[in-house]
Design an enzyme around this catalytic site. Structure first.
Site, PDB file in Angstrom:
ATOM      1  NE  ARG A  63       0.508   1.762   4.269  1.00 56.94           N
ATOM      2  CZ  ARG A  63       1.762   2.175   4.269  1.00 56.94           C
ATOM      3  NH1 ARG A  63       2.371   2.461   3.147  1.00 56.94           N
ATOM      4  NH2 ARG A  63       2.437   2.317   5.402  1.00 56.94           N
ATOM      5  CD  GLU A  82       2.666   7.767   6.492  1.00 55.76           C
ATOM      6  OE1 GLU A  82       2.314   6.606   6.798  1.00 55.76           O
ATOM      7  OE2 GLU A  82       2.542   8.241   5.363  1.00 55.76           O
ATOM      8  CG  HIS A  83       4.382   8.094  12.269  1.00 62.89           C
ATOM      9  ND1 HIS A  83       4.875   7.040  13.003  1.00 62.89           N
ATOM     10  CD2 HIS A  83       5.247   8.261  11.233  1.00 62.89           C
ATOM     11  CE1 HIS A  83       6.005   6.596  12.446  1.00 62.89           C
ATOM     12  NE2 HIS A  83       6.241   7.312  11.368  1.00 62.89           N
ATOM     13  CG  ASP A 134       1.016  -0.644   7.231  1.00 62.13           C
ATOM     14  OD1 ASP A 134       0.608   0.472   6.856  1.00 62.13           O
ATOM     15  OD2 ASP A 134       2.113  -0.818   7.773  1.00 62.13           O
TER      16      ASP A 134
END
Length: 402
Positions: free
Chosen positions: A42, A48-49, A190
């Site tokens: 992916r 992000e994070h 993910d």
């Protein structure tokens, strides 16, 4: 793989990869596979994070896959035999996922072993298997090669046992495998991306409720360019866990049950109680949650310039406040930013855990070849490292091929 091998691998189509894995499986085990499955990596457009901070993320499955072939092992085999074609390595794993103590067990085996344990944990008996697999998902590039391997394993075990798990349960079994057997306290993005991916769609994933909202991405005039810096800075190995711990401690000081309940004013009110690192992490988390929902809305409304601005802001925050970028990732983003919309670049940012790996760039399709040429030349001239570039549209998630 070296960078040229990797570039050749990612250009291979799913059909070609399936054919090659089938052929190699028969060569290794002396019989054709009974089952063949595929699970994608992916890329995350933005967000992000924050998947482990109850945030929103906006990923898509990419057209790069782990393909896994399996056959029931012959009599006399008490363990399953797994062979990684690309890494030319083998592992003997117990079907119940119990730990193995072979000194030569390769690192990838922990992800497989964790999924085997997950199936045993829900009462599914897996017979001894002969398994081979290969991948076009770049390793260590922040494109979830580990999640693709986990989800491919789970999909193969579904086929072997004749079971269809609830898709969320399947993704969570794979996430638990990464937590318990690889020691990585990842969020759900993910594995959910690899399981739920759909062609022509990004997914806005609410990591608190696990609700998925489809965000169409069908404009042929724009594409996503993934650029692998082909560097991975190994610092002390604990950066991911350290940042997660800093987020948790900051939230405890702020005194709210979830980051979704935290505002910038809340952070400022607790400024004197937060360490410098905690303040920076909190600033990123709250800002990134807001940027991600805004980006999903803007993308749905085709406000691409706004999407690009949010991508740049995301990268700047990851570099400055979350401190997970590096010189090479910053360089790739700066090169893309320097081209600008006049050269077809809409936005760019690092993607994945950081400290190396990949950037994702939203670019006009007609401008992608020129951008790839420029990034490869200027990045190598500056760093001495040859990057790898490929474009991708949203891809189909994990599925049984045959």
């Amino acid at each position: 793989m070296n960078s040229s091998d990797e570039l050749d691998a990612v250009s291979e189509t799913l059909a070609q990869l399936v054919t090659r894995v089938r052929h190699t499986h028969e060569e290794i085990y002396g019989q054709p596979p009974e089952f063949v499955v595929a699970a994608p990596g992916r890329v995350n457009l933005i967000g992000e994070h924050i998947d482990y901070n109850d945030g929103f993320v906006l990923p898509m499955a990419i057209e790069r896959y782990v393909v896994m072939a399996g056959s029931r092992a012959g009599s006399g085999h008490a363990q399953s035999r797994f062979h990684s074609i690309s890494m030319d390595s083998d592992a003997l794993l117990a079907s119940d996922g119990s730990p193995v103590d072979h000194l030569d067990t390769p690192g990838w085996a922990c992800y497989v072993q964790g999924v085997l344990a997950g199936f045993a944990g829900v009462g599914l008996d897996v017979p001894p298997l002969d398994v081979s697999f290969d991948s076009t998902v770049p390793l260590g590039g922040g494109l979830s090669s580990s999640a693709a391997l986990e989800v491919a394993t789970a999909t193969l075990l579904e086929a072997v046992t004749g079971t269809t798990l609830d898709m969320r349960e399947k993704a969570l079994i794979c996430q638990k495998a990464e937590h318990d057997f690889a020691g990585v306290p990842c969020g759900i993005m993910d594995q959910f991306s690899s399981v739920f991916g759909r062609a022509g769609e990004l997914m806005l994933l609410d990591c608190r409720s696990q609700e998925i909202t489809a965000v169409p991405f069908t404009d042929d005039g724009v594409t996503l360019l993934i650029t692998n810096s082909n560097v991975k800075h190994e610092l002390n190995g604990g950066e991911y866990a350290e940042r997660r711990s800093q987020c948790d401690s900051a939230l405890k000081i702020i005194g709210k049950p979830s980051w979704r309940d935290v505002t910038r004013d809340d952070i400022q009110m607790c400024r004197d109680q937060l360490s410098g690192s905690e303040y920076q992490r909190a600033s990123h988390v709250v800002g990134e949650i807001q940027r991600t929902t805004r980006a999903a809305e803007a993308l749905s409304a085709s406000r691409l310039t706004e999407v690009g601005e949010l991508m740049y802001a995301s990268h700047d925050s990851l570099s400055r406040d979350f401190e997970v970028s590096c010189r090479e990732l910053d360089l790739l983003v700066d090169l893309a930013r320097g081209v600008g919309e006049a050269g077809g670049v809409i936005g760019s940012r690092m993607t994945g855990g950081g400290f190396g790996g990949c950037t994702v760039t939203l670019v006009k399709t007609e401008s992608a070849p020129a951008l790839i040429d420029r990034l490869m030349k200027e990045y190598e001239a500056e760093t001495g490292v040859k990057p790898s570039c490929f474009t991708s549209c949203p891809a189909l998630g994990a599925h049984i091929v045959s």
